[in-house]
Design a protein around this motif. Structure first.
Motif, mmCIF file in Angstrom:
data_model
loop_
_atom_site.group_PDB
_atom_site.id
_atom_site.type_symbol
_atom_site.label_atom_id
_atom_site.label_comp_id
_atom_site.label_asym_id
_atom_site.label_seq_id
_atom_site.Cartn_x
_atom_site.Cartn_y
_atom_site.Cartn_z
ATOM 1 N N THR A 73 5.256 -47.995 -42.623
ATOM 2 C CA THR A 73 4.682 -49.392 -42.642
ATOM 3 C C THR A 73 3.631 -49.481 -41.386
ATOM 4 O OG1 THR A 73 6.280 -50.406 -40.916
ATOM 5 C CG2 THR A 73 6.934 -50.460 -43.329
ATOM 6 N N ALA A 74 3.039 -50.399 -41.151
ATOM 7 C CA ALA A 74 1.968 -50.589 -40.176
ATOM 8 C C ALA A 74 2.626 -50.554 -38.777
ATOM 9 C CB ALA A 74 1.338 -51.803 -40.094
ATOM 10 N N SER A 75 3.980 -50.551 -38.728
ATOM 11 C CA SER A 75 4.820 -50.712 -37.411
ATOM 12 C C SER A 75 5.089 -49.138 -37.203
ATOM 13 C CB SER A 75 6.148 -51.389 -37.785
ATOM 14 O OG SER A 75 7.093 -51.051 -36.805
ATOM 15 N N GLU A 76 5.381 -49.176 -35.667
ATOM 16 C CA GLU A 76 5.680 -47.801 -35.168
ATOM 17 C C GLU A 76 7.098 -47.423 -35.485
ATOM 18 O OE1 GLU A 76 3.792 -45.624 -33.384
ATOM 19 O OE2 GLU A 76 1.995 -47.002 -33.628
ATOM 20 N N LEU A 83 15.003 -46.289 -35.104
ATOM 21 C CA LEU A 83 15.963 -47.505 -35.136
ATOM 22 C C LEU A 83 17.669 -47.158 -34.441
ATOM 23 C CD1 LEU A 83 14.463 -49.317 -38.198
ATOM 24 C CD2 LEU A 83 14.436 -49.960 -35.771
ATOM 25 N N VAL A 84 18.023 -46.261 -35.135
ATOM 26 C CA VAL A 84 19.281 -45.594 -34.872
ATOM 27 C C VAL A 84 19.538 -45.557 -33.518
ATOM 28 C CG1 VAL A 84 21.154 -43.967 -35.267
ATOM 29 C CG2 VAL A 84 19.582 -44.930 -37.307
ATOM 30 N N LYS A 85 18.348 -44.729 -32.818
ATOM 31 C CA LYS A 85 18.663 -44.337 -31.553
ATOM 32 C C LYS A 85 18.503 -45.632 -30.659
ATOM 33 C CE LYS A 85 16.036 -41.946 -27.782
ATOM 34 N NZ LYS A 85 14.728 -40.968 -27.556
ATOM 35 N N HIS A 86 17.626 -46.619 -31.047
ATOM 36 C CA HIS A 86 17.471 -47.893 -30.195
ATOM 37 C C HIS A 86 18.599 -48.628 -30.271
ATOM 38 C CE1 HIS A 86 15.930 -51.765 -28.776
ATOM 39 N NE2 HIS A 86 16.055 -52.342 -29.766
ATOM 40 N N VAL A 87 19.249 -48.617 -31.360
ATOM 41 C CA VAL A 87 20.343 -49.591 -31.463
ATOM 42 C C VAL A 87 21.550 -48.954 -30.715
ATOM 43 C CG1 VAL A 87 22.101 -50.437 -33.212
ATOM 44 C CG2 VAL A 87 19.703 -50.761 -33.734
ATOM 45 N N HIS A 140 10.619 -48.026 -22.657
ATOM 46 C CA HIS A 140 11.111 -48.737 -23.799
ATOM 47 C C HIS A 140 10.738 -47.907 -25.235
ATOM 48 C CE1 HIS A 140 12.222 -52.074 -25.974
ATOM 49 N NE2 HIS A 140 11.218 -52.291 -26.752
ATOM 50 N N GLU A 141 9.542 -47.775 -25.378
ATOM 51 C CA GLU A 141 8.833 -47.218 -26.313
ATOM 52 C C GLU A 141 9.710 -45.979 -26.769
ATOM 53 O OE1 GLU A 141 4.572 -46.882 -25.941
ATOM 54 O OE2 GLU A 141 4.670 -49.091 -25.637
ATOM 55 N N ARG A 142 10.057 -44.939 -25.755
ATOM 56 C CA ARG A 142 10.634 -43.672 -25.989
ATOM 57 C C ARG A 142 12.014 -43.949 -26.599
ATOM 58 N NH1 ARG A 142 9.671 -39.087 -22.536
ATOM 59 N NH2 ARG A 142 11.762 -38.963 -22.117
ATOM 60 N N GLY A 143 12.474 -45.089 -26.424
ATOM 61 C CA GLY A 143 13.908 -45.432 -26.975
ATOM 62 C C GLY A 143 13.995 -45.511 -28.422
ATOM 63 N N PHE A 144 12.728 -45.767 -29.047
ATOM 64 C CA PHE A 144 12.342 -46.020 -30.352
ATOM 65 C C PHE A 144 12.000 -44.733 -31.238
ATOM 66 C CE2 PHE A 144 12.127 -50.436 -29.148
ATOM 67 C CZ PHE A 144 12.691 -51.011 -30.194
ATOM 68 N N ARG A 145 12.144 -43.639 -30.725
ATOM 69 C CA ARG A 145 11.683 -42.208 -31.400
ATOM 70 C C ARG A 145 12.371 -41.262 -30.765
ATOM 71 N NH1 ARG A 145 7.170 -43.139 -27.814
ATOM 72 N NH2 ARG A 145 6.694 -41.398 -26.681
ATOM 73 N N LEU A 146 12.441 -40.343 -31.615
ATOM 74 C CA LEU A 146 13.079 -38.962 -31.423
ATOM 75 C C LEU A 146 12.321 -38.339 -30.478
ATOM 76 C CD1 LEU A 146 15.043 -37.801 -34.682
ATOM 77 C CD2 LEU A 146 15.714 -39.221 -32.819
ATOM 78 N N HIS A 172 14.943 -54.405 -40.833
ATOM 79 C CA HIS A 172 13.766 -53.356 -40.685
ATOM 80 C C HIS A 172 14.021 -51.912 -41.233
ATOM 81 C CE1 HIS A 172 13.214 -55.549 -36.400
ATOM 82 N NE2 HIS A 172 12.537 -56.039 -37.480
ATOM 83 N N ALA A 173 15.249 -51.242 -41.143
ATOM 84 C CA ALA A 173 15.614 -50.137 -41.640
ATOM 85 C C ALA A 173 15.580 -50.316 -43.158
ATOM 86 C CB ALA A 173 16.973 -49.763 -41.159
ATOM 87 N N ASP A 174 16.058 -51.186 -43.817
ATOM 88 C CA ASP A 174 16.162 -51.490 -45.288
ATOM 89 C C ASP A 174 14.806 -51.242 -45.802
ATOM 90 O OD1 ASP A 174 17.645 -51.542 -47.541
ATOM 91 O OD2 ASP A 174 17.155 -53.716 -47.443
ATOM 92 N N ILE A 175 13.625 -52.024 -45.049
ATOM 93 C CA ILE A 175 12.283 -52.019 -45.685
ATOM 94 C C ILE A 175 11.625 -50.745 -45.323
ATOM 95 C CG2 ILE A 175 9.969 -53.024 -44.740
ATOM 96 C CD1 ILE A 175 11.401 -55.687 -43.910
ATOM 97 N N ILE A 176 11.872 -50.208 -44.267
ATOM 98 C CA ILE A 176 11.448 -48.792 -43.775
ATOM 99 C C ILE A 176 11.853 -47.645 -45.119
ATOM 100 C CG2 ILE A 176 11.151 -46.905 -42.304
ATOM 101 C CD1 ILE A 176 11.421 -48.751 -39.998
ATOM 102 N N ARG A 177 13.073 -47.662 -45.407
ATOM 103 C CA ARG A 177 13.680 -46.807 -46.483
ATOM 104 C C ARG A 177 13.203 -47.070 -47.663
ATOM 105 N NH1 ARG A 177 17.897 -42.866 -47.075
ATOM 106 N NH2 ARG A 177 17.395 -42.033 -48.845
#
Length: 172
Positions: free
Chosen positions: A40-43, A49-53, A84-90, A157-162
């Motif tokens: 999506t347009a989102s990062e 998302l799993v990492k962040h949660v 904060h952003e590093r927490g949303f990516r591997l 969010h994850a459902d939309i991305i998947r």
């Protein structure tokens, strides 16, 4: 004999386990490449998302045990945004499998802490942050409800991305 506190604790932990299960189901069958793909347009990505949660849950349970951080966070500092952003990516060396294992570890620790507490009433003052009312406190119950809300929001969010990734729906 069961008490109201035990029933409430059991219900909250069951709801949280259900949400964790939905999130895990959403990433089922994915490799690292697909789990880190933006759809999506989102990062946001599924692995991110799993990492962040997991990090959010762990941080809030640290709050339950230890109270707010002793050092205030400068939310205007660009390094706080980067962290904060590093927490949303591997990051290098991180994998979806490892992230899921970490999430399982955090979940088990949350359950252990919550089950060890005499009740859900104890609390701490919230840290100074622009999104919290000044001088407010949260109980363990408030923290659990927040973790539930955060996890459920990111499950959506994850459902939309998947679904954007390969058409798979978590709950459809």
């Amino acid at each position: 004999m069961s008490t109201v506190t035990d029933a409430e604790r059991t219900s909250l932990l069951k709801m949280l386990a259900d949400q964790r299960g939905f999130l895990r189901h959403t990433v089922e069958g994915l490799d690292d490449e697909r789990a880190t793909r933006r759809t999506t347009a989102s990062e946001l990505t599924l692995a991110g998302l799993v990492k962040h949660v997991a990090q959010v849950e762990e941080n809030w349970m640290r709050f339950v045990v230890d109270g707010p951080p002793t050092e205030p966070i400068d939310y205007e500092d660009p390094s706080a945004h980067v962290e904060h952003e590093r927490g949303f990516r591997l990051l290098d060396g991180e994998t979806l499998e490892g992230t899921l294992a970490e999430y399982d570890r955090v979940a088990a620790e949350t359950d252990r802490i919550v089950l060890s507490l005499p009740d859900l009433e104890s609390g701490h003052p919230l840290p100074d942050a622009p999104w919290f009312e000044g001088g407010a406190s949260w109980s363990v119950r408030d923290v659990l409800l927040h973790i539930l809300r955060e996890t459920a929001q990111h499950c959506g969010h994850a459902d939309i991305i998947r679904e954007s990734l390969d058409g798979r729906k978590s709950m459809g």
